[in-house]
Design a protein around this motif. Structure first.
Motif, PDB file in Angstrom:
ATOM      1  N   UNK A 270       0.796  -0.892   0.636  1.00 62.49           N
ATOM      2  CA  UNK A 270      -0.192  -0.198   0.274  1.00 62.49           C
ATOM      3  C   UNK A 270       0.895   1.472  -0.371  1.00 62.49           C
ATOM      4  N   UNK A 271       1.760   1.152  -0.261  1.00 61.54           N
ATOM      5  CA  UNK A 271       2.808   2.156   0.213  1.00 61.54           C
ATOM      6  C   UNK A 271       3.248   2.806  -1.368  1.00 61.54           C
ATOM      7  N   UNK A 272       2.808   4.421  -1.440  1.00 63.63           N
ATOM      8  CA  UNK A 272       3.028   5.031  -1.881  1.00 63.63           C
ATOM      9  C   UNK A 272       4.957   4.313  -2.415  1.00 63.63           C
ATOM     10  N   UNK A 273       4.760   4.743  -3.803  1.00 66.09           N
ATOM     11  CA  UNK A 273       6.776   4.456  -4.746  1.00 66.09           C
ATOM     12  C   UNK A 273       7.246   5.681  -5.165  1.00 66.09           C
ATOM     13  N   UNK A 274       5.602   6.704  -5.404  1.00 67.29           N
ATOM     14  CA  UNK A 274       6.446   8.015  -6.597  1.00 67.29           C
ATOM     15  C   UNK A 274       7.410   8.282  -6.051  1.00 67.29           C
ATOM     16  N   UNK A 275       9.006   9.089  -6.746  1.00 68.88           N
ATOM     17  CA  UNK A 275       9.838   9.236  -6.721  1.00 68.88           C
ATOM     18  C   UNK A 275      10.778   8.987  -5.276  1.00 68.88           C
ATOM     19  N   UNK A 276      10.797   6.873  -5.188  1.00 67.25           N
ATOM     20  CA  UNK A 276      11.073   6.986  -4.217  1.00 67.25           C
ATOM     21  C   UNK A 276      12.669   6.167  -5.524  1.00 67.25           C
ATOM     22  N   UNK A 277      13.494   5.864  -5.060  1.00 64.98           N
ATOM     23  CA  UNK A 277      14.572   5.124  -6.121  1.00 64.98           C
ATOM     24  C   UNK A 277      14.877   3.675  -6.062  1.00 64.98           C
ATOM     25  N   UNK A 278      14.768   3.067  -4.601  1.00 69.60           N
ATOM     26  CA  UNK A 278      15.223   2.123  -4.262  1.00 69.60           C
ATOM     27  C   UNK A 278      14.239   1.559  -2.701  1.00 69.60           C
ATOM     28  N   UNK A 279      14.619   0.231  -2.829  1.00 65.83           N
ATOM     29  CA  UNK A 279      13.233  -0.704  -1.812  1.00 65.83           C
ATOM     30  C   UNK A 279      13.567  -1.591  -1.066  1.00 65.83           C
ATOM     31  N   UNK A 280      13.867  -1.729   0.094  1.00 68.63           N
ATOM     32  CA  UNK A 280      14.642  -2.541   1.167  1.00 68.63           C
ATOM     33  C   UNK A 280      13.847  -3.384   1.262  1.00 68.63           C
ATOM     34  N   UNK A 281      13.631  -5.208   1.781  1.00 66.38           N
ATOM     35  CA  UNK A 281      11.916  -5.390   2.527  1.00 66.38           C
ATOM     36  C   UNK A 281      12.530  -6.842   3.052  1.00 66.38           C
ATOM     37  N   UNK A 282      12.161  -7.006   4.017  1.00 67.63           N
ATOM     38  CA  UNK A 282      12.282  -8.297   5.022  1.00 67.63           C
ATOM     39  C   UNK A 282      10.858  -8.701   5.603  1.00 67.63           C
ATOM     40  N   UNK A 283      11.128  -9.665   4.725  1.00 73.25           N
ATOM     41  CA  UNK A 283       9.404 -10.131   4.117  1.00 73.25           C
ATOM     42  C   UNK A 283       9.674 -10.782   5.941  1.00 73.25           C
ATOM     43  N   UNK A 284       8.309 -10.727   6.731  1.00 71.84           N
ATOM     44  CA  UNK A 284       7.987 -11.633   7.644  1.00 71.84           C
ATOM     45  C   UNK A 284       7.969 -13.003   7.387  1.00 71.84           C
ATOM     46  N   UNK A 285       8.969 -13.872   7.781  1.00 73.73           N
ATOM     47  CA  UNK A 285       8.371 -15.203   7.803  1.00 73.73           C
ATOM     48  C   UNK A 285       8.587 -16.115   8.761  1.00 73.73           C
ATOM     49  N   UNK A 286       7.884 -15.878  10.126  1.00 71.53           N
ATOM     50  CA  UNK A 286       7.256 -16.068  11.071  1.00 71.53           C
ATOM     51  C   UNK A 286       5.679 -15.566  11.042  1.00 71.53           C
ATOM     52  N   UNK A 287       4.776 -16.381  12.283  1.00 70.48           N
ATOM     53  CA  UNK A 287       3.364 -16.504  11.736  1.00 70.48           C
ATOM     54  C   UNK A 287       2.905 -16.731  13.664  1.00 70.48           C
ATOM     55  N   UNK A 288       2.990 -16.009  14.053  1.00 70.64           N
ATOM     56  CA  UNK A 288       2.039 -15.897  15.937  1.00 70.64           C
ATOM     57  C   UNK A 288       0.660 -16.195  16.384  1.00 70.64           C
ATOM     58  N   UNK A 289       0.315 -17.015  16.944  1.00 67.06           N
ATOM     59  CA  UNK A 289      -1.158 -17.632  17.249  1.00 67.06           C
ATOM     60  C   UNK A 289      -1.472 -18.251  17.981  1.00 67.06           C
ATOM     61  N   UNK A 290      -1.710 -17.191  19.562  1.00 68.15           N
ATOM     62  CA  UNK A 290      -1.666 -18.553  20.853  1.00 68.15           C
ATOM     63  C   UNK A 290      -0.702 -17.948  21.548  1.00 68.15           C
ATOM     64  N   UNK A 291       0.044 -16.944  21.110  1.00 70.41           N
ATOM     65  CA  UNK A 291       1.323 -16.458  21.744  1.00 70.41           C
ATOM     66  C   UNK A 291       2.470 -17.440  21.234  1.00 70.41           C
ATOM     67  N   UNK A 292       2.268 -18.316  20.091  1.00 71.62           N
ATOM     68  CA  UNK A 292       3.495 -19.393  19.900  1.00 71.62           C
ATOM     69  C   UNK A 292       3.894 -18.746  18.527  1.00 71.62           C
TER      70      UNK A 292
END
Length: 395
Positions: free
Chosen positions: A155-177
């Motif tokens: 959803x982030x508007x990227x107009x005027x931004x030259x580069x992106x860094x992404x660290x995708x979430x690789x974990x899920x939390x459910x019931x405190x675990x």
């Protein structure tokens, strides 16, 4: 940490109390500390919040050093956060590529954004979790060229931004675990989105070091990074952030020094041969990058067995990309005879290293009934397909 806890923590009273606490001591009497703070008139919610942060700040020193004492954290955010020395290398790539404005999409607690802002780049950071985004905003307060959005990466508007860094979430939390996601398509944001951004801008993506190599796009640079022997990430780089001619890289950081082995693609394994006088265990980043063959050839070594990440040689060599051992002698593979051989040598403390064999080091150590004053290292592996048990010593 939930929203109510964060509100308590970000109050003037909360921040003053947090900064007034001594360094977290895991051996201290926490019950007494809570009682003392309650006697001073602090609410139970605030006391829990500041003590939780004091504990996380102490834990975060391994990644952020002295900066940790001025930051806020979430448990999950700290676990996934990039070490500051590695984040600085990420930021350096963007700076050298002449990219002045970077979007940190899925910024977590803001570790990489801190490094980007520290080299005077403009940063637009975003995280889909409201509490995490607020924590990142607090951590980035000293940098006027950094802003944080509570938004999904897509959803982030990227107009005027030259580069992106992404660290995708690789974990899920459910019931405190918290559970690690095995399927890369389930990451947040999805890898298709992350890699797809490379069609419009310079992109870097952080993934777990054990990520299935099949998902790495052709034409990108894949760099595995280890810090003091621990493989911490796979960085996938696109466009001007990817170095010409480099498809595979192993970056080995030891203390304040960094060493790198690079190649255009996976290197072919070196030929196999009989055990030499020395045995070498490649760094995990070299193994993940599949550059073991290049390491062996560069040092007049060869592979001990097909598909096993050990290099052997007849002469000793020093390399930041491998740990070396002098081969002292061959010992029996049979447990009873091995127990007798170790007893004859007075070995009571034993490090067991294994590759390519079905051995449980803890169970084997127990069954050997070790007694004696001497310590030693045992390598259990295969030599040209046949199991061998070797008594070795570190170089």
């Amino acid at each position: 940490m939930d929203r109510a806890e964060l509100v308590e923590l970000l109050s003037p009273e909360g921040l003053r109390l947090l900064d007034s606490l001594p360094e977290w001591d895991s051996k201290a009497d926490v019950v007494r500390t809570v009682a003392d703070l309650r006697k001073l008139g602090h609410s139970p919610g605030l006391v829990a919040a500041v003590l939780g942060q004091a504990r996380l700040r102490q834990k975060a020193r391994a990644k952020f050093g002295e900066f940790a004492q001025r930051m806020l954290f979430t448990e999950a955010g700290l676990e996934q956060a990039t070490r500051l020395k590695v984040a600085a290398l990420h930021a350096g790539r963007f700076a050298r590529a002449g990219i002045g404005h970077v979007a940190d999409l899925g910024c977590g607690i803001g570790g990489d954004s801190l490094a980007l802002a520290a080299v005077d780049l403009e940063v637009t950071a975003a995280d889909a979790d409201e509490v995490t985004a607020a924590v990142a905003a607090f951590n980035l307060t000293p940098f006027p060229k950094a802003r944080v959005l509570h938004a999904r990466a897509e959803e982030v508007p990227l107009g005027g931004i030259g580069g992106a860094w992404l660290d995708p979430a690789r974990r899920t939390t459910s019931g405190g675990r918290t559970t690690r996601l095995a399927d890369a398509s389930a990451y947040t944001p999805p890898l298709d989105f992350a890699f797809g951004l490379a069609d419009r801008m310079a992109v870097g993506v952080k993934l777990g070091p054990g990520t299935d190599r099949e998902v790495i796009p052709a034409g990108s640079e894949a760099q595995w990074v280890s810090v003091d022997g621990d493989v911490v990430e796979l960085g996938v780089w696109f466009g001007p952030l990817a170095r010409p001619g480099v498809g595979r890289a192993a970056l080995v950081i030891r203390g304040d020094q960094a060493f790198e082995l690079t190649a255009a693609a996976d290197s072919a394994d070196a030929p196999t041969g009989p055990l030499g006088d020395y045995l070498y265990e490649p760094d995990g980043a070299v193994i993940r990058a599949r550059l073991i063959g290049d390491l062996a050839r560069a040092n007049a070594g060869w592979m001990l067995s097909d598909g096993i990440a050990y290099v052997t040689a007849d002469r000793a060599f020093e390399s930041p990309f491998a740990r070396g051992f002098r081969v002292l002698e061959r010992l029996p593979n049979d447990e009873r005879r091995l127990r007798q051989a170790l007893a004859e040598r007075g070995i009571g403390t034993l490090e067991i290293k294994k590759r390519g064999v079905d051995v449980d080091p803890a169970r084997l150590r127990t069954s050997l009934k070790l007694k004696g004053e001497a310590s030693a290292t045992l390598a259990v592996t295969r030599e040209q397909g046949q199991r061998v048990t070797l008594l070795v010593e570190r170089l």
